[in-house]
Design a protein around this motif. Structure first.
Motif, PDB file in Angstrom:
ATOM      1  N   GLY A   1       3.049  10.536  -5.701  1.00  0.00           N
ATOM      2  CA  GLY A   1       3.853  11.752  -5.824  1.00  0.00           C
ATOM      3  C   GLY A   1       3.404  12.907  -4.957  1.00  0.00           C
ATOM      4  O   GLY A   1       3.749  14.056  -5.212  1.00  0.00           O
ATOM      5  N   LYS A   2       2.641  12.620  -3.906  1.00  0.00           N
ATOM      6  CA  LYS A   2       2.175  13.717  -3.059  1.00  0.00           C
ATOM      7  C   LYS A   2       3.260  14.240  -2.120  1.00  0.00           C
ATOM      8  O   LYS A   2       3.138  15.320  -1.585  1.00  0.00           O
ATOM      9  N   ARG A   3       4.290  13.403  -1.900  1.00  0.00           N
ATOM     10  CA  ARG A   3       5.324  13.800  -0.945  1.00  0.00           C
ATOM     11  C   ARG A   3       6.484  14.507  -1.627  1.00  0.00           C
ATOM     12  O   ARG A   3       6.885  14.127  -2.723  1.00  0.00           O
ATOM     13  N   LYS A   4       7.032  15.493  -0.928  1.00  0.00           N
ATOM     14  CA  LYS A   4       8.191  16.203  -1.451  1.00  0.00           C
ATOM     15  C   LYS A   4       9.441  15.324  -1.360  1.00  0.00           C
ATOM     16  O   LYS A   4      10.237  15.276  -2.271  1.00  0.00           O
ATOM     17  N   MET A   5       9.609  14.637  -0.221  1.00  0.00           N
ATOM     18  CA  MET A   5      10.854  13.889   0.011  1.00  0.00           C
ATOM     19  C   MET A   5      10.650  12.368  -0.020  1.00  0.00           C
ATOM     20  O   MET A   5      11.568  11.627   0.354  1.00  0.00           O
ATOM     21  N   ASN A   6       9.481  11.889  -0.439  1.00  0.00           N
ATOM     22  CA  ASN A   6       9.232  10.438  -0.484  1.00  0.00           C
ATOM     23  C   ASN A   6       9.676   9.782   0.825  1.00  0.00           C
ATOM     24  O   ASN A   6       9.221  10.202   1.877  1.00  0.00           O
TER      25      ASN A   6
ATOM     26  N   GLU B   1       0.836  -1.213   0.000  1.00  0.00           N
ATOM     27  CA  GLU B   1       0.000   0.000   0.000  1.00  0.00           C
ATOM     28  C   GLU B   1       0.867   1.258   0.000  1.00  0.00           C
ATOM     29  O   GLU B   1       0.560   2.255  -0.645  1.00  0.00           O
ATOM     30  N   THR B   2       1.955   1.185   0.793  1.00  0.00           N
ATOM     31  CA  THR B   2       2.856   2.342   0.895  1.00  0.00           C
ATOM     32  C   THR B   2       3.455   2.681  -0.468  1.00  0.00           C
ATOM     33  O   THR B   2       3.604   3.848  -0.828  1.00  0.00           O
ATOM     34  N   ILE B   3       3.828   1.636  -1.200  1.00  0.00           N
ATOM     35  CA  ILE B   3       4.415   1.874  -2.530  1.00  0.00           C
ATOM     36  C   ILE B   3       3.440   2.674  -3.389  1.00  0.00           C
ATOM     37  O   ILE B   3       3.805   3.659  -4.026  1.00  0.00           O
ATOM     38  N   LYS B   4       2.180   2.241  -3.341  1.00  0.00           N
ATOM     39  CA  LYS B   4       1.154   2.971  -4.121  1.00  0.00           C
ATOM     40  C   LYS B   4       1.094   4.428  -3.696  1.00  0.00           C
ATOM     41  O   LYS B   4       1.060   5.336  -4.519  1.00  0.00           O
ATOM     42  N   GLU B   5       1.060   4.644  -2.383  1.00  0.00           N
ATOM     43  CA  GLU B   5       0.962   6.010  -1.859  1.00  0.00           C
ATOM     44  C   GLU B   5       2.125   6.881  -2.318  1.00  0.00           C
ATOM     45  O   GLU B   5       1.938   8.018  -2.736  1.00  0.00           O
ATOM     46  N   ILE B   6       3.335   6.317  -2.202  1.00  0.00           N
ATOM     47  CA  ILE B   6       4.518   7.103  -2.589  1.00  0.00           C
ATOM     48  C   ILE B   6       4.466   7.408  -4.088  1.00  0.00           C
ATOM     49  O   ILE B   6       4.804   8.517  -4.520  1.00  0.00           O
ATOM     50  N   ARG B   7       4.005   6.434  -4.867  1.00  0.00           N
ATOM     51  CA  ARG B   7       3.974   6.641  -6.319  1.00  0.00           C
ATOM     52  C   ARG B   7       2.962   7.705  -6.751  1.00  0.00           C
ATOM     53  O   ARG B   7       3.028   8.194  -7.877  1.00  0.00           O
TER      54      ARG B   7
ATOM     55  N   ASP C   1       6.341  17.428   4.521  1.00  0.00           N
ATOM     56  CA  ASP C   1       5.755  16.080   4.563  1.00  0.00           C
ATOM     57  C   ASP C   1       5.285  15.678   5.963  1.00  0.00           C
ATOM     58  O   ASP C   1       4.776  14.556   6.157  1.00  0.00           O
ATOM     59  N   ALA C   2       5.458  16.554   6.941  1.00  0.00           N
ATOM     60  CA  ALA C   2       5.198  16.164   8.333  1.00  0.00           C
ATOM     61  C   ALA C   2       3.725  15.863   8.590  1.00  0.00           C
ATOM     62  O   ALA C   2       2.832  16.536   8.073  1.00  0.00           O
ATOM     63  N   THR C   3       3.507  14.834   9.405  1.00  0.00           N
ATOM     64  CA  THR C   3       2.176  14.473   9.903  1.00  0.00           C
ATOM     65  C   THR C   3       1.188  14.278   8.761  1.00  0.00           C
ATOM     66  O   THR C   3       0.015  14.642   8.874  1.00  0.00           O
ATOM     67  N   ASP C   4       1.656  13.700   7.668  1.00  0.00           N
ATOM     68  CA  ASP C   4       0.775  13.511   6.517  1.00  0.00           C
ATOM     69  C   ASP C   4       0.146  12.110   6.553  1.00  0.00           C
ATOM     70  O   ASP C   4       0.382  11.314   7.458  1.00  0.00           O
TER      71      ASP C   4
END
Lengths: 443, 443
Positions: free
Chosen positions: A185-190, A177-183, A243-246
């Motif tokens: 692209g919502k995070r600045k620093m992944n 699930e995390t991989i999907k979330e990171i992909r 990216d904090a507390t996201d």
């Protein structure tokens, strides 16, 4: 009814012992260090709110307790890497860290033959020893990451347990699930977690689920056998303020809460790792959320760094965040050195990082009312009022550095009771003279 | 209805101008710096919640506003003393401090002929210049403290105003009641304010009332004439954690609240100075009390230091306290250097102290939501994700130091996109490769 431990061990872990009403010698040591009744320690170990990381094979350990009602502890990261292969220098750093008051050493070695150094630590070092087995997997097998199997990873956890390691960071909280979330692209620093990124890469390359998540029960059995405390790694900790507390961070925390409960069912001790880069106004909320979601399991924070723009001074940005975190419930601070984000810390950086963390921990202990936390400060104040410098050095966190600064710029004339900051304008001197009815000579 | 300033000045102080509906060029500059409408600045200057310290004779000044809704400003203390008489070194420190971003310089000179250095500052330095006239009184007249008259003290305030000083610290809040309180012996550290101790000693030796309290109206007339901002000194600030937020400190604060109102009646701008040594858990309360008792006048804090046991590292203890103070309403931080309590700061200490204060100020500005405060951090995060080091240096508070650390321990092999902290284990590198579908090479 509690029974004090005698000769035969009838438990696997400190948590099991506490739940069985047994008071272990480790609980007694912790009670003495903390000036608390041993029943207090036992109760919170049973509830999981205090951990005493102490692998049964780390026999030279001086045990320490970690929990928000105890003195805040600090950890120092060290280890052999491609760019610093000198075992002697790393051992020097270890001994210096222990001398300066670090209660834990994490061996993050990522080069060469790691086992001898790890065993040297658990045979000679009285501080708690932690590791991150996933770093070691690649090095241990000397094979490309993508060729490793889930079993290979679990076997390295077992090896570390057999080597006497007291706590292991396992990034069990990320999954496909995390991989999907990171992909998205919502995070600045992944992801900025080293271990987390390796698991992410392994999952991406193999298409498999996170082995530390999938085979968590096997890991629990290993940890139960040796009494290895699990430090649930925060692969999704924010690497920048933005990216904090996201969603990604809190999503992982929810899984860590479930994994905490699963560990406790097998009497395995657990800490939870936390952020990261966090704006000051979000720190208290982060501490509170961890306490509710993870049921009071001790929180081990990596910083938090309160700004991203101070490389070269991140021991200061982490001291600000760490102090606020500990005041609000974190139990364990990972040190940050001036070399963070830039280079491997050298011996001087390690020292500076430890002192900065000790300041944060101590300031927080005073703020949260840990018994006797302010005693040393009060002694320092008495020494200062008397302008008794030899007495002041006794109560300094780092007397050598303080002495050297004063000596390097001593006052020119002979009023040696003051320092060159104010000379005869010294307020303490003026007030002492005024209260004694003496005339004040300034010129 | 507001009118924009044209040629003729029809007001004495910025506060009077604001109250008359005049928008001064100083307000316009502040509005530009802060990205705020000028009417916003004008309104709060009229209410006393923002000060713009700008002596009419300090013509090279780049004006800055100080107030809790603006970016947190920092001050750097310097000056000639018996143990550091070199004017050139002090001027070097001044220029370095301004370059590093200090918005104010306090000239605390306590030796030799002080007037030329003071005038050099107000003729060449674009930062706000502050002084503590009571230090200078003894030096200026070259007479024993006990022989000075109340008029002598007031005349030195006038001299500093004529010299172009933008703000003066005046310890108006202690009086003969304070002497009684201190003599009860309830405090561990009595008074640690240099200026406060001189007035205490003078009152003890002469039996007279504090001249800065007794002749406050005359002082207000001087300040009104030149638009000198009064920084109401906290003679009773705690000098150790044990004395924090006690009767003595809060008693003085109550008098400072009254003196604030008296100044505002004459359109004189006022800041209020604050502690000192304060446990972390008392800082927010201190900030709140100052706001209510002193009606929102900007709070200028000296620290606060959150522990007494870290001489040699008090820039860190002050950064922790300063960040929390600014997040909770302080507007202006006085820097603290590693030499605090030990010696006169050297050039390196001054730099370290300023950077530590800038970190605290910036972290607080982000936490309290100052517009655009996080922009630089976000740019840094973007540069980090791209592992673009040249871009990262652009957003560092101190690029020289950061660059030097990385360069001193560069990675051994040629993957120069990382640093020696993690080498090929770099999380950012691993994730970038994984997201690009590339294989990860760790070995």
């Amino acid at each position: 009814m509690s029974t004090t431990e005698t000769t035969s061990k009838t438990y696997h872990t400190q948590m099991e012992a506490a739940r069985l009403g047994i008071i272990t010698k480790e609980m007694q040591t912790v009670a003495e260090i903390e000036h608390r009744p041993v029943e207090f320690i036992q109760r919170y170990v049973a509830e999981g709110k205090i951990v005493i990381p102490c692998n049964k094979l780390h026999t030279c350990l001086k045990p320490n307790g970690i929990g928000s009602m105890l003195k805040t502890k600090i950890n120092c990261n060290l280890g052999i890497s491609r760019d610093c292969k000198d075992y002697d220098i790393e051992m020097q750093k270890v001994m210096s860290a222990v001398h300066l008051g670090a209660e834990a050493i994490m061996d993050l070695s990522s080069h060469g033959n790691t086992e001898p150094f790890r065993k040297k630590l658990t045979h000679e070092c009285p501080a708690m020893i932690g590791t991150v087995p996933v770093y070691d997997a690649v090095i241990h097998y000397q094979r490309d990451l993508s060729t490793l199997s889930a079993k290979d990873f679990i076997d390295v956890v077992r090896l570390h347990a057999e080597n006497g390691v007291d706590f292991v960071t396992l990034h069990c909280g990320i999954n496909r699930e995390t991989i999907k979330e990171i992909r998205t692209g919502k995070r600045k620093m992944n992801l900025v977690s080293r271990g987390g990124s390796l698991i992410f890469a392994w999952m991406s390359m193999t298409g498999n689920e996170n082995p530390f998540y999938e085979y968590y029960d096997e890991i629990l059995d290993i940890c139960r056998e040796y009494d290895v405390t699990i430090s649930l790694g925060d692969a999704c900790r924010p690497g920048c303020l933005a990216d904090a507390t996201d969603q990604c961070q809190i999503g992982e925390l929810l899984r860590l809460g479930e994994l905490t409960e699963r560990a406790w069912k097998k009497d395995v001790q657990v800490m939870v790792e936390g952020p990261g880069h966090v704006p000051m106004d979000q720190i208290a909320a982060n501490m509170k959320i961890e306490q509710t979601i993870c049921h009071g399991a001790p929180f081990y924070v990596l910083g938090p760094l309160v700004t991203d723009i101070a490389p070269g001074y991140d021991h200061i940005t982490a001291a600000i965040g760490g102090a606020i975190a500990a005041m609000n419930g974190a139990s364990f601070l990972c040190y940050v050195t001036p070399a963070e984000h830039l280079a491997l810390p050298n011996l001087e950086d390690v020292k500076t990082g430890i002192i900065a963390s000790k300041i944060a921990a101590h300031a927080a202990d005073i703020a949260k009312g840990i018994p006797d936390a302010r005693t040393q400060d009060d002694c320092m104040a008495d020494a200062r009022r008397k302008l008794d410098w030899d007495e002041q050095w006794k109560y300094c966190l780092d007397p050598e550095t303080a002495k050297a600064i004063r000596a390097s710029r001593a006052p020119e004339d002979d009023h040696s009771d003051t320092c060159s900051m104010c000379g005869k304008f010294c307020a303490v001197r003026s007030i002492n003279k005024a209260l004694a009815g003496e005339m004040i000579d300034i010129l």
